[in-house]
Every structure is written in C-alpha cells, then in structure tokens.
Design a protein around this motif. Sequence first.
Motif, PDB file in Angstrom:
ATOM      1  N   PHE A 199       9.321   8.713 -16.148  1.00 45.81           N
ATOM      2  CA  PHE A 199      10.309   7.648 -16.175  1.00 45.81           C
ATOM      3  C   PHE A 199       9.675   6.342 -16.717  1.00 45.81           C
ATOM      4  O   PHE A 199      10.299   5.606 -17.486  1.00 45.81           O
ATOM      5  N   GLY A 200       8.408   6.127 -16.312  1.00 43.64           N
ATOM      6  CA  GLY A 200       7.685   4.944 -16.812  1.00 43.64           C
ATOM      7  C   GLY A 200       7.532   4.998 -18.332  1.00 43.64           C
ATOM      8  O   GLY A 200       7.768   4.008 -19.026  1.00 43.64           O
ATOM      9  N   VAL A 201       7.170   6.184 -18.835  1.00 38.71           N
ATOM     10  CA  VAL A 201       6.993   6.347 -20.291  1.00 38.71           C
ATOM     11  C   VAL A 201       8.336   6.151 -20.998  1.00 38.71           C
ATOM     12  O   VAL A 201       8.421   5.476 -22.031  1.00 38.71           O
ATOM     13  N   LEU A 202       9.392   6.734 -20.415  1.00 39.98           N
ATOM     14  CA  LEU A 202      10.728   6.581 -21.005  1.00 39.98           C
ATOM     15  C   LEU A 202      11.103   5.096 -21.090  1.00 39.98           C
ATOM     16  O   LEU A 202      11.604   4.623 -22.112  1.00 39.98           O
ATOM     17  N   ARG A 203      10.837   4.384 -20.007  1.00 41.96           N
ATOM     18  CA  ARG A 203      11.171   2.950 -19.988  1.00 41.96           C
ATOM     19  C   ARG A 203      10.373   2.196 -21.043  1.00 41.96           C
ATOM     20  O   ARG A 203      10.901   1.282 -21.690  1.00 41.96           O
ATOM     21  N   HIS A 204       9.118   2.576 -21.226  1.00 41.96           N
ATOM     22  CA  HIS A 204       8.306   1.875 -22.229  1.00 41.96           C
ATOM     23  C   HIS A 204       8.734   2.249 -23.651  1.00 41.96           C
ATOM     24  O   HIS A 204       8.624   1.410 -24.548  1.00 41.96           O
ATOM     25  N   GLY A 255       0.819  -1.214   0.000  1.00 41.81           N
ATOM     26  CA  GLY A 255       0.000   0.000   0.000  1.00 41.81           C
ATOM     27  C   GLY A 255       0.848   1.257   0.000  1.00 41.81           C
ATOM     28  O   GLY A 255       0.342   2.374   0.003  1.00 41.81           O
ATOM     29  N   ASN A 256       2.153   1.106  -0.010  1.00 37.99           N
ATOM     30  CA  ASN A 256       3.083   2.241  -0.030  1.00 37.99           C
ATOM     31  C   ASN A 256       3.243   2.705  -1.479  1.00 37.99           C
ATOM     32  O   ASN A 256       3.646   1.931  -2.346  1.00 37.99           O
ATOM     33  N   VAL A 257       2.915   3.971  -1.713  1.00 40.00           N
ATOM     34  CA  VAL A 257       2.907   4.489  -3.086  1.00 40.00           C
ATOM     35  C   VAL A 257       4.306   4.443  -3.693  1.00 40.00           C
ATOM     36  O   VAL A 257       4.492   4.005  -4.838  1.00 40.00           O
ATOM     37  N   GLN A 258       5.308   4.857  -2.908  1.00 36.56           N
ATOM     38  CA  GLN A 258       6.672   4.884  -3.441  1.00 36.56           C
ATOM     39  C   GLN A 258       7.151   3.476  -3.812  1.00 36.56           C
ATOM     40  O   GLN A 258       7.794   3.249  -4.830  1.00 36.56           O
ATOM     41  N   GLN A 259       6.768   2.540  -2.935  1.00 36.19           N
ATOM     42  CA  GLN A 259       7.134   1.136  -3.171  1.00 36.19           C
ATOM     43  C   GLN A 259       6.453   0.622  -4.447  1.00 36.19           C
ATOM     44  O   GLN A 259       7.058  -0.120  -5.233  1.00 36.19           O
ATOM     45  N   ALA A 260       5.199   1.044  -4.631  1.00 39.47           N
ATOM     46  CA  ALA A 260       4.454   0.615  -5.815  1.00 39.47           C
ATOM     47  C   ALA A 260       5.107   1.129  -7.091  1.00 39.47           C
ATOM     48  O   ALA A 260       5.212   0.398  -8.087  1.00 39.47           O
ATOM     49  N   TRP A 261       5.547   2.400  -7.050  1.00 37.69           N
ATOM     50  CA  TRP A 261       6.234   2.955  -8.230  1.00 37.69           C
ATOM     51  C   TRP A 261       7.534   2.223  -8.474  1.00 37.69           C
ATOM     52  O   TRP A 261       7.869   1.899  -9.607  1.00 37.69           O
ATOM     53  N   TYR A 262       8.272   1.978  -7.415  1.00 38.29           N
ATOM     54  CA  TYR A 262       9.546   1.279  -7.523  1.00 38.29           C
ATOM     55  C   TYR A 262       9.344  -0.091  -8.185  1.00 38.29           C
ATOM     56  O   TYR A 262      10.107  -0.505  -9.041  1.00 38.29           O
ATOM     57  N   ARG A 263       8.261  -0.744  -7.779  1.00 42.17           N
ATOM     58  CA  ARG A 263       7.978  -2.075  -8.308  1.00 42.17           C
ATOM     59  C   ARG A 263       7.509  -2.002  -9.766  1.00 42.17           C
ATOM     60  O   ARG A 263       7.906  -2.815 -10.589  1.00 42.17           O
ATOM     61  N   TRP A 264       6.670  -1.006 -10.054  1.00 46.35           N
ATOM     62  CA  TRP A 264       6.150  -0.902 -11.436  1.00 46.35           C
ATOM     63  C   TRP A 264       7.289  -0.634 -12.426  1.00 46.35           C
ATOM     64  O   TRP A 264       7.247  -1.078 -13.563  1.00 46.35           O
ATOM     65  N   HIS A 265       8.307   0.086 -11.957  1.00 44.10           N
ATOM     66  CA  HIS A 265       9.438   0.368 -12.841  1.00 44.10           C
ATOM     67  C   HIS A 265      10.266  -0.877 -13.148  1.00 44.10           C
ATOM     68  O   HIS A 265      11.142  -0.832 -13.998  1.00 44.10           O
ATOM     69  N   GLN A 266       9.985  -1.965 -12.438  1.00 44.06           N
ATOM     70  CA  GLN A 266      10.731  -3.207 -12.691  1.00 44.06           C
ATOM     71  C   GLN A 266       9.932  -4.245 -13.454  1.00 44.06           C
ATOM     72  O   GLN A 266      10.442  -5.326 -13.718  1.00 44.06           O
ATOM     73  N   HIS A 267       8.653  -3.961 -13.753  1.00 44.68           N
ATOM     74  CA  HIS A 267       7.805  -5.031 -14.262  1.00 44.68           C
ATOM     75  C   HIS A 267       8.200  -5.502 -15.663  1.00 44.68           C
ATOM     76  O   HIS A 267       7.914  -6.626 -16.028  1.00 44.68           O
ATOM     77  N   ILE A 268       8.912  -4.649 -16.407  1.00 43.24           N
ATOM     78  CA  ILE A 268       9.378  -5.107 -17.733  1.00 43.24           C
ATOM     79  C   ILE A 268      10.438  -6.187 -17.542  1.00 43.24           C
ATOM     80  O   ILE A 268      10.416  -7.219 -18.211  1.00 43.24           O
ATOM     81  N   TRP A 269      11.333  -5.956 -16.604  1.00 43.30           N
ATOM     82  CA  TRP A 269      12.387  -6.928 -16.324  1.00 43.30           C
ATOM     83  C   TRP A 269      11.779  -8.228 -15.775  1.00 43.30           C
ATOM     84  O   TRP A 269      12.203  -9.323 -16.148  1.00 43.30           O
ATOM     85  N   VAL A 286       2.115  -0.997 -25.558  1.00 41.47           N
ATOM     86  CA  VAL A 286       1.083  -0.107 -25.000  1.00 41.47           C
ATOM     87  C   VAL A 286       0.102  -0.904 -24.134  1.00 41.47           C
ATOM     88  O   VAL A 286      -0.203  -0.508 -22.999  1.00 41.47           O
ATOM     89  N   VAL A 287      -0.364  -2.024 -24.654  1.00 38.27           N
ATOM     90  CA  VAL A 287      -1.326  -2.830 -23.883  1.00 38.27           C
ATOM     91  C   VAL A 287      -0.692  -3.305 -22.582  1.00 38.27           C
ATOM     92  O   VAL A 287      -1.296  -3.223 -21.509  1.00 38.27           O
ATOM     93  N   PHE A 288       0.542  -3.753 -22.676  1.00 39.47           N
ATOM     94  CA  PHE A 288       1.245  -4.223 -21.481  1.00 39.47           C
ATOM     95  C   PHE A 288       1.421  -3.085 -20.468  1.00 39.47           C
ATOM     96  O   PHE A 288       1.105  -3.242 -19.286  1.00 39.47           O
ATOM     97  N   GLY A 289       1.908  -1.943 -20.944  1.00 43.65           N
ATOM     98  CA  GLY A 289       2.151  -0.813 -20.039  1.00 43.65           C
ATOM     99  C   GLY A 289       0.886  -0.318 -19.383  1.00 43.65           C
ATOM    100  O   GLY A 289       0.844  -0.130 -18.162  1.00 43.65           O
ATOM    101  N   VAL A 290      -0.160  -0.130 -20.174  1.00 41.42           N
ATOM    102  CA  VAL A 290      -1.421   0.409 -19.632  1.00 41.42           C
ATOM    103  C   VAL A 290      -2.045  -0.592 -18.658  1.00 41.42           C
ATOM    104  O   VAL A 290      -2.500  -0.210 -17.564  1.00 41.42           O
ATOM    105  N   THR A 291      -2.030  -1.870 -19.008  1.00 44.71           N
ATOM    106  CA  THR A 291      -2.644  -2.881 -18.129  1.00 44.71           C
ATOM    107  C   THR A 291      -1.945  -2.931 -16.776  1.00 44.71           C
ATOM    108  O   THR A 291      -2.594  -2.911 -15.722  1.00 44.71           O
ATOM    109  N   THR A 292      -0.620  -2.998 -16.808  1.00 43.11           N
ATOM    110  CA  THR A 292       0.100  -3.106 -15.529  1.00 43.11           C
ATOM    111  C   THR A 292      -0.022  -1.805 -14.725  1.00 43.11           C
ATOM    112  O   THR A 292      -0.128  -1.851 -13.499  1.00 43.11           O
ATOM    113  N   PHE A 293      -0.051  -0.688 -15.435  1.00 42.91           N
ATOM    114  CA  PHE A 293      -0.166   0.611 -14.741  1.00 42.91           C
ATOM    115  C   PHE A 293      -1.521   0.714 -14.028  1.00 42.91           C
ATOM    116  O   PHE A 293      -1.582   1.049 -12.848  1.00 42.91           O
ATOM    117  N   VAL A 294      -2.566   0.396 -14.766  1.00 46.63           N
ATOM    118  CA  VAL A 294      -3.919   0.498 -14.180  1.00 46.63           C
ATOM    119  C   VAL A 294      -4.070  -0.505 -13.034  1.00 46.63           C
ATOM    120  O   VAL A 294      -4.619  -0.184 -11.977  1.00 46.63           O
TER     121      VAL A 294
END
Lengths: 246, 278
Positions: free
Chosen positions: B154-159, B40-54, B112-120
């Motif tokens: 940063f998320g958009v850059l990574r995508h 439920g930690n927002v910063q942790q969630a962002w940190y994790r989302w930035h790794q989901h491609i890997w 796009v589908v992958f990024g939007v789905t995981t983001f939402v």
Amino acid sequence: MTSEIKRYAAKALYWMILATALVARGFLAYFDFKEFKYEPDVYLDLAADYWNKAGSLSLAILILIVLIHQFSIDKETGADTVIHTARYGRRRLYLERLGAGVVMTVFSVAILGLGNYVISYFMSPVGVHMRNVLAPYIESTLITLVGGVGFFLAASFVCDVVANHPAAICICGFPYVFSYLVYSMEVNKNLKPFDLVWFLKYGTFTELVRGRWITTVPVFWCIWYPMLIIGLFALSIYKRKERKQL
Amino acid sequence: MRHILYEIKKHVSFRETWVAYALGIGYLISSMWNYRDLTGNVQQAWYRWHQHIWLYGANLAMFLVIIGMSRIMSYERERRTDSVLLTTARGRNKLFFSKIGFAAIYAAVIVVVFGVTTFVHQFGILGFEGVFDSLKGSIYFRVDGEASITNIGFGVLRHCLFYLSVLYLTYLVMLISQLTKRPVVTICICGAAYVFPVAYYVLGFDFLSDRLEAVAEFISRCSFGGFMMLESYSWGRTWDFCYDDWIGNLWKPILFVVTAILVELTLLWALWRRKERK
C-alpha cells in the motif's frame, strides 16, 4: 531616488499584487459580512485583525516578489558590469535603491491599511462603525510598518548578497512562512524561550508584520532585530567590496 | 542520456536549487521529528506512515519542484544560447526531450528519497515489523474484512500515485515557465495554484454558498495540489469508501492525471516549437 521609485511604480506586477490583495480582502469582508451580519463586534474584530493573516501575507509577497528584485536585476539582465563602472552606479545607487524600497514599503502598508479600512467600512453591517476599532487598528498598522520596513531591509540585503532573486525568496520566505505554521504545531503548546522553534516563531519579522508586539522576552528582540539588520548590512557591504561593487 | 546529464549540470548550477535543497532537508527533518510515532505500536506506525505524504510530503515536493524547475525552460534564453542551440539541425528536439527526461528523473528522485527516508526513520527503530502484514486500515477508506494488499504494498502504491502527481506538477511548472520565461513569476503562479487546494482541504471553505463550494471542490480535486495530497485519488468523500470501492475506482483519477500530463506535454511541445517573435 525618484528614478528608483518610478521604476518600482512602473512595475505592473507591483500593482497586480496590490490589486489582488485588495480584491481578496473585499471577498473576505463580504463573507465576514454575510456570516456576522448580526454580530457586529465579531465583524469589527476581524476587520481590525487584517494584518494578522491576509495583510501580512500580502505585504510579504509584495516585498519578496517585487521590492527586493531591484537588488539582483542588474545581474539577471547582464547590465551590472556597465552599471558598476558608472559614476553613481555603486554606493549611491545602492543607497538610493534601499531608500526607494523603504518608501515603497511604507506606501504599500499605507495602501493596504487604507484599503482594508475603506472596504471594511463599506461592507460593514448597518450600525457598525469602524471608528470603534480605529485605535487598535492604527496601532497594529504602525507595528506592521516597523516590521515591514525591517523585513524589507533584511530581505534586500540577503538578495544583494546572494545576487539571485529566487534564492533570496526562499531564504527569507521560508522562515517567514514557518512562523505561521508554528501555530498549528503540537510543539507550540509548550514553547519555551530560546527554543529553536520559539526563535523561528518570533525571530523572522513575521510577528511584527502581523501587527503584534512580541511580549515574550521583549528586551532580547529589541537587540536581536537591529543586530540582524546591521549584520546583514555589513555582510552585504563586505560582499560588494569583495566583488568590487562599492 | 548524455543530454539529460547536461540538464542535470544546468540544474545544479542554479543557486536557488541549493538553497531549496538546504531548506527542504531542514523541513523534512523537522517534520519527521514533529510527526514521529512515539507509541511504539507497529500498527499505529504504519497508519501514520501512510499519511506522511498528506502531512508534509506534498508541501516538500511542491517546494522542490517549483524552485528546481522554474528556470529550466528559460535557462538558454537567459544565457543567450538559445539562438545557437535552437538553430542546429536537431537541437530543438534534443533539448526538449532532454528537459522532459530530466523532469521525470527529478520527480522520481524526490519521491524515492522522501519515501525511503521517512520509511527508514519510522520503522528503523521498530525493526521493520509488519512489512508484509495485510493492511488493517487507512485514513482514506474503511477496510471490510481482510485487505488483499500488504502494508508495504500500500505504501508503494501511494508513492506511485504521488509520483504521478509530482509529474503532473513538474510539467505544469515547465509549461508556465515556458510561457512566462521568468522564474519568479513561475514560482508565484505555481505557489498560488498550490495554496488554493491546500487551504480548501485543510481549512475548508464553509463560508461559501453551496454552489461556490462545489466549484471550489471541483477545482481543488482537479488541481495538482489535490492529487499531490492524494485526496483526489478518492473519487468521492474519502471516509465513506470501503477498500474495494477505493481500489476499484482508482483507475478514474489515474486516467485523469495521465491525460492531464499528456495535455501538458502536448502544450509544452507546441509552445517549444513556436517561433519567437522578436
């Protein structure tokens, strides 16, 4: 059936995959030898554990890429309409292909198993005898043989039903590989019988091809695997009758 | 555009494509569930989302691209329509560019589908909090002070980088497909080429000698697998780099990928123009 076996044996891809698998095993044995030169027991355990990773993957690749291809090749080449009008082009050819595939699966397990034994023997540190692990190695090889034949039958029935080789590779290969991935997942630590992940881990032939008996709820798996093969066979027969190919 | 629509129609007529979509959706759902952030930690969630491609995005994209594109170059030959299509006035060129265009669209849709789905999925329950906050940290580099990029930026850059990598793979699959003319062989070659860098990054090849390990690292870095996991966009040991170094050096791997894509396209064009020997 001899002609079908000859067709398998004439495939360059089959021998290429087999050779690559043995060369890869040679490299791994060399690195094992370098790392565990002074720990012969570890070296032996790794040699006997061949089917757990490299062996099971090599066998699955052989089955999926080469052995089941016979069940969709007629459609791909457009020869199916001719073959199905021939006298022995339906039931007999189908059963002969299954028989030839089983023979080639057994042959592949034998070659890979023997190859691993010979490579491990020649690469082993001084004073290490492969016979010390021979009994467990033979046991795991026999389990792999059972699993490999079962996996081949299931995959060939799927390939026959969908009549598309890449689709069959996806359908059978994806759950097969998933079983390896489960071990690295968090959920594996608290796996309970009849969970979906538990089912995917044990129910896709992978454990058997890896040379391990399934010890959790073995009675269920003794029923599941024959039922799975019979069910897929029945589906294959049904589809063939529907296409008027039997 | 009309010709690209024809390519889309061809693509959806492949049976293996639908099997790949079904399995891909299953893999995406199970991975999102497995790697969801429960703190439920927002910063942790962002940190994790930035790794989901890997973690799973690279595997998913690789699977969909290899299965979906393996037949696209050999379809006309399989259906025996190549002799008609390729002898028309501009058939060869139009067909080639429609395939290239379709490949670019297909790669974009996957990303796009992958990024939007995981983001939402990740931020829907958190109310999209911290979207425009400045980036606090990432597994890829150390942030010294205040980063000049937002979390979403940063998320958009990574995508975008992910899209470049997927394009690198897509044209490679087409190139191999053009060479082999057989979908299954293409799947095998490309699958094996992906497994090597993944095994290198996930398992590490410690058992190799220093020289061999350097070779393995070089191959992994230059391969599409390394770029798809976004590992190769860090021109050096990732965790030693501070934010400014990472951004400042980003043009080098991007230049490499763009050059690789151009080389692939040139080779593909040369192969496409080559007359078949019967």
